[in-house]
Design a protein around this motif. Structure first.
Motif, PDB file in Angstrom:
ATOM      1  N   ALA A 120      12.527   1.312  52.843  1.00 53.07           N
ATOM      2  CA  ALA A 120      11.919   2.138  53.905  1.00 53.07           C
ATOM      3  C   ALA A 120      11.763   1.368  55.219  1.00 53.07           C
ATOM      4  O   ALA A 120      12.233   1.824  56.280  1.00 53.07           O
ATOM      5  N   PHE A 129      21.795  12.958  45.686  1.00 49.53           N
ATOM      6  CA  PHE A 129      21.886  11.772  46.548  1.00 49.53           C
ATOM      7  C   PHE A 129      23.277  11.139  46.468  1.00 49.53           C
ATOM      8  O   PHE A 129      23.807  10.671  47.474  1.00 49.53           O
ATOM      9  N   PHE A 154      18.292   1.420  48.409  1.00 48.00           N
ATOM     10  CA  PHE A 154      17.819   2.753  48.037  1.00 48.00           C
ATOM     11  C   PHE A 154      18.475   3.195  46.731  1.00 48.00           C
ATOM     12  O   PHE A 154      17.812   3.730  45.831  1.00 48.00           O
ATOM     13  N   VAL A 208       8.949  10.713  50.252  1.00 50.77           N
ATOM     14  CA  VAL A 208      10.297  11.295  50.208  1.00 50.77           C
ATOM     15  C   VAL A 208      10.377  12.450  51.211  1.00 50.77           C
ATOM     16  O   VAL A 208      11.296  12.525  52.028  1.00 50.77           O
ATOM     17  N   VAL A 217      12.350  10.229  53.633  1.00 52.74           N
ATOM     18  CA  VAL A 217      13.752  10.305  53.203  1.00 52.74           C
ATOM     19  C   VAL A 217      14.431  11.553  53.778  1.00 52.74           C
ATOM     20  O   VAL A 217      15.545  11.469  54.304  1.00 52.74           O
TER      21      VAL A 217
END
Lengths: 827, 99
Positions: A87, A482, A44, A397, A401
């Motif tokens: 993912a 992040f 990621f 996302v 995410v």
């Protein structure tokens, strides 16, 4: 035995090897789940760095930051890494780590397969990473449309890394999907009927079934494109009967379900966490299950909505537009169920809840723009523009995410046993949330202004400059967010601030164990009488630690768990798991050798690696089973159960059923591709059709009769305590006949480069040969097992597994031969 | 396993019908056959979906547990709605006009 002594005994039995060796020999689901999650997070951040490079390039017009060649590799690898190496593996890691704990089991169905899948992922991902570092990464976009990705558009090795590396990684996904499916269906707590299953298990089950049926089209497409690139078999070359649209069909047959394969686990996470944060139970559990199933299946009927601009007939557009709007309904049902859950509860705005609120705000926008692009005239306006890039990021996302970050903060106390001390996470949330919307909301706008996706530069005066600059600035704010999440996790995991066992007061089983979890999960296995087992019995964790559940007494140093009936959750056998072993890693390494041989065109390596795989596989299965009947064993509470090796449908049988489901999907897609070329591709018919001969037809019919009959008679003979030798001999003859028919199919078309029909016939023939070869190997294995005393009237599971594969080989041989010769006969 | 089949069969049948009608359209346009075939396919899909729905509602083929019975019937209705919604264009649109 008191709780401490039980813990020590079970830890001795279940522990991984100490030191560095443990990394390579562990088959424990907690270890492997952590390894999956860690590697997915690494990818990621790599994918994220590539995204930052893209935004740096687009921040200003005519940017000299990088050239088009490098840019093409960067955006291709960004998409590829995020979809295939982040993912899907993150879902696999989450499921591998948590499912047994949620289901009340001690491990997954096939621990060695979990390990094999992990190493395939690690090795396959390394291939792509090497290509990126070496500057020879794929550069045709993450969906690799030919002719751009064929030798005509990309003569170098770049697309081969994608086709071979991703296929290798998909082996891992298929392994995980088989593993997860069988585990959910059979490896649950006693009493956990379908209606009492944790909601995440439903989502994981649907996702796994989707992987089993959604990934084979891409594996097939990758194989066909690689065959075209390596050997000139013209599946996608129009002048020789191929059609580049075939790739688009195969890719999106995978690609659209893939979106839901990514979203559904996230929806499962939300359905699990949201009720806990709202101090209530999930509203409309049954409706959510129905909606998830509907969403999963409907998503397979909308692949053409990615192809609205390819000139297909109006009616086809209408089919797929209608189906695309339809999926909004089950999605909406889930969203309303979640909103209703918040409404009926008393929500607390803990950090996981903050990420869930972020999910709502983001995913709903992505869903609505999804409905917009499902409408054909609108899609034509925005097709291949930055609007689509923005839409897919809102969905992926926002829909994946953000929920996964909610999961991270929800389950972090479980994984580390520590409470959060520093509060960087809230700041990180706002940086990511504001950064994300600042980046991608604007991208809708620039897309509507006409900016195409994937362009490496643009001219000043286009009207896109300011938007792109703002978008890039916000993307870096998101990136800082992040990084802050990462720092928050590392710092909090390192600080020794012990947390309570069930900090959220959740009702699901994963909190009914010590945290961080021991290698065996539960000291004894629970009996479940309601959907929220821990909420129904607050002292459950203590009672399980005292050994008051099933299998509470360690026996003969064996790793044991229960299997149950699928519908009712009634216990029906005891499974003994394998010990720590490096076999899965070695087998993945040898499998990697096969893929590497294809990649660097060292074809001598392929059969060599194939022999290695067979040797390891035989070693793998030989260690299973017993030479004598052990009879029913005490599972606790007076329950006597047989070992899984002494039942008619052992876990391996179920594993084979679901592997064959994936296999049959692959074969079905091959037939679809054949029919598509036959009916749609312009340069058909081929120069000549294959002509059937009577001996060949006789061979296939004889083989398809003798193989299945032989194996059934062998099973019958063993059941009557007789010798299966003659019947297994008949099975061998049947398989040999099928091999002959496969060879005849190949020889009927000597030049597979002449036309797409000839090439298709070769793939059909090769598929038949592979499966009949496999059937012969399995039959030989059975002969050896019968001779060494592993087969007995009460131990027929292995023979029934072989029967499945022989039946399958017989069926596909008949269909492949019919499909090959039908056009010749009809014309 | 039977309960799982009950849950998945209505929409898998829709998917099979959907693929079949899409495939039939391709062959029909290639061979120049009449569009009435597609409308016939639409009718057949409705009939099959109705049969599944009735089967799921029956004592013989339906589930014995309340959860699976209700869920499978709901999915049966979803399957029927999906057939009606996605195949309706065969009645209103010409089949072989390219966009």
């Amino acid at each position: 035995m008191n709780a401490l002594r039980r813990h020590r005994a079970l830890t001795r039995i279940w522990a991984s090897d100490p030191g560095w060796r443990g990394w390579f020999t562990t088959v424990n689901h907690s270890d492997l789940g952590r390894m999956f999650l860690l590697l997915a997070v690494v990818y990621f951040f790599i994918g994220g760095i590539l995204a930052m490079l893209i935004r740096a390039q687009l921040a200003s017009p005519r940017s000299p930051f990088m050239g088009a060649d490098v840019y093409n590799q960067i955006f291709t690898m960004h998409g590829t890494i995020m979809m295939f190496l982040f993912a899907i593996p993150l879902f696999e890691g989450l499921a591998v780590y948590f499912l047994p704990k949620l289901l009340g089991a001690r491990d997954l169905a096939f621990p060695r397969l979990t390990a094999f899948g992990f190493w395939c992922y690690a090795f396959g991902g390394s291939m792509l990473l090497f290509a990126l570092v070496a500057g020879i990464a794929p550069d045709s976009g993450w969906f690799m449309y030919p002719p751009l990705s064929s030798t005509l558009g990309s003569p170098g090795i770049n697309p081969d890394f994608w086709l071979i590396g991703i296929t290798f990684v998909e082996v891992s996904a298929i392994c995980a999907a088989v593993e997860i499916t069988v585990s959910i269906l059979r490896y649950r707590a006693a009493g956990m009927s379908l209606s009492r299953m944790p909601i995440f298990a439903w989502y994981a089950l649907i996702t796994s079934l989707m992987i089993l049926t959604g990934f084979p089209p891409l594996i097939l497409g990758s194989l066909l494109l690689e065959l075209e690139r390596a050997f000139g078999m013209p599946f996608f070359q129009v002048e020789l009967g191929g059609d580049s649209l075939l790739w688009q069909h195969l890719f999106w047959l995978f690609g659209h379900p893939e979106v839901y394969i990514i979203f559904l686990p996230a929806a499962g996470v939300i359905s699990t966490i949201l009720p806990v944060m709202a101090r209530t139970t999930l509203l409309g559990y049954g409706w959510v299950v129905v909606a998830a199933i509907a969403l999963g299946v409907l998503s397979f009927g909308i692949w053409v909505h990615h192809m609205f601009a390819t000139g297909i007939p109006h009616l086809s557009l209408a089919f797929f537009s209608a189906a695309s709007t339809l999926v909004a309904v089950p999605t909406g049902i889930q969203v309303f169920a979640w909103l209703g859950t918040i409404w009926k509860g008393r929500p607390h705005m803990h950090l996981p809840m903050l990420w869930i609120v972020g999910f709502f705000a983001t995913f709903v926008i992505g869903g609505l723009t999804g409905v917009m692009v499902a409408v054909v005239p609108f899609d034509w306006q925005v097709h291949d523009t930055a609007f689509i890039t923005a839409h897919l990021h809102y969905v992926l996302v926002g829909g994946f995410v953000f929920p996964m970050l909610a999961a991270l903060y929800y389950w972090m106390p479980h994984m580390t046993g520590r409470r959060r001390f520093f509060k960087l996470g809230e700041t990180a949330f706002w940086l990511v949330f504001v950064g994300f919307h600042g980046t991608f909301l604007l991208m809708h706008w620039v897309g509507l202004l006409g900016q195409r996706r994937r362009i490496d530069t643009y001219d000043a005066g286009s009207g896109w400059e300011v938007i792109n600059l703002i978008s890039s600035v916000f993307s870096f704010i998101m990136a800082i967010g992040f990084v802050l999440v990462l720092i928050d996790v590392v710092v909090n995991a390192a600080v020794k601030s012990r947390g309570p066992r069930n900090p959220w007061r959740a009702g699901s089983l994963e909190w009914a164990m010590p945290i961080p979890p021991p290698a065996y999960n539960f000291a004894s296995l629970p009996l479940v009488t309601s959907r929220d087992a821990l909420a129904a019995s607050s002292d459950l964790a203590v009672r399980l630690a005292k050994g008051e559940g099933y299998l509470g007494a360690p026996r003969q140093n064996q790793r044991e768990t229960l299997t149950v009936d699928i519908a009712t959750g009634t216990p029906n056998s005891i499974v003994v798991y394998p010990r720590n072993t490096a076999l899965p890693m070695l087998m993945a390494f040898v499998t990697g050798g096969m893929f590497l041989g294809m990649l660097i065109k060292a074809y001598w390596l392929v059969p060599l690696a194939g022999v290695g795989i067979i040797a390891f596989a035989l070693r793998w299965v030989w260690t299973l089973g017993h030479r004598s009947d052990l009879g029913p064993q005490d599972a606790g509470h007076g329950l006597m159960l047989p070992y899984a090796t002494e039942v008619e449908d052992p876990p391996g049988w179920w594993g084979s059923v679901f592997l064959l489901l994936a296999n049959a999907t692959f074969f079905g897609c091959l037939l679809f591709g054949y029919a598509f070329l036959w009916t749609v591709a312009p340069n058909w018919p081929p120069p000549a059709w294959a002509i059937a001969s009577w001996p060949m037809l006789g061979a296939v019919v004889t083989g398809a009769i003798l193989g299945p009959i032989g194996i059934r008679r062998a099973i019958g003979a063993v059941r009557r305590e007789g010798s299966p030798a003659l019947a297994l001999g008949i099975t061998m003859i049947g398989c040999a006949c099928l091999i002959l028919s496969g060879l005849s199919v190949l020889m009927s078309m000597p030049d597979p480069t002449r036309h797409a029909y000839d090439a298709t016939v070769w793939v059909l023939g090769g598929y038949v040969l592979f499966h009949t070869g496999l059937a012969i190997l399995m039959t030989g294995f059975l002969v050896a097992r019968a001779k060494t005393g592993f087969m007995a009237p009460g131990r027929l599971g292995e023979a029934r597994i072989v029967q499945l594969w022989i039946d399958y080989a017989a069926c596909i041989s008949l269909v492949a031969v019919s499909a090959t010769f039908a056009p010749g006969l009809l014309s | 396993m039977k309960d799982l089949i009950r849950l998945f069969v209505p929409l898998v049948l829709w998917l099979a019908s959907f693929s079949a009608i899409y495939g039939l359209q391709a062959i029909m346009c290639r061979q120049g056959w009449d569009q009435i075939l597609l409308i016939g396919g639409f009718g057949l899909a409705i009939a099959l979906q109705s049969a599944v729905l009735l089967g799921l509602a029956s004592r013989k083929y339906g589930a014995s547990t309340k959860f699976v019975r209700q869920s499978s019937l709901a999915l049966g209705l979803v399957g029927m709605l999906a057939v009606l919604w996605t195949f309706a264009p065969v009645v209103f649109l010409s089949a072989c006009v390219a966009a």
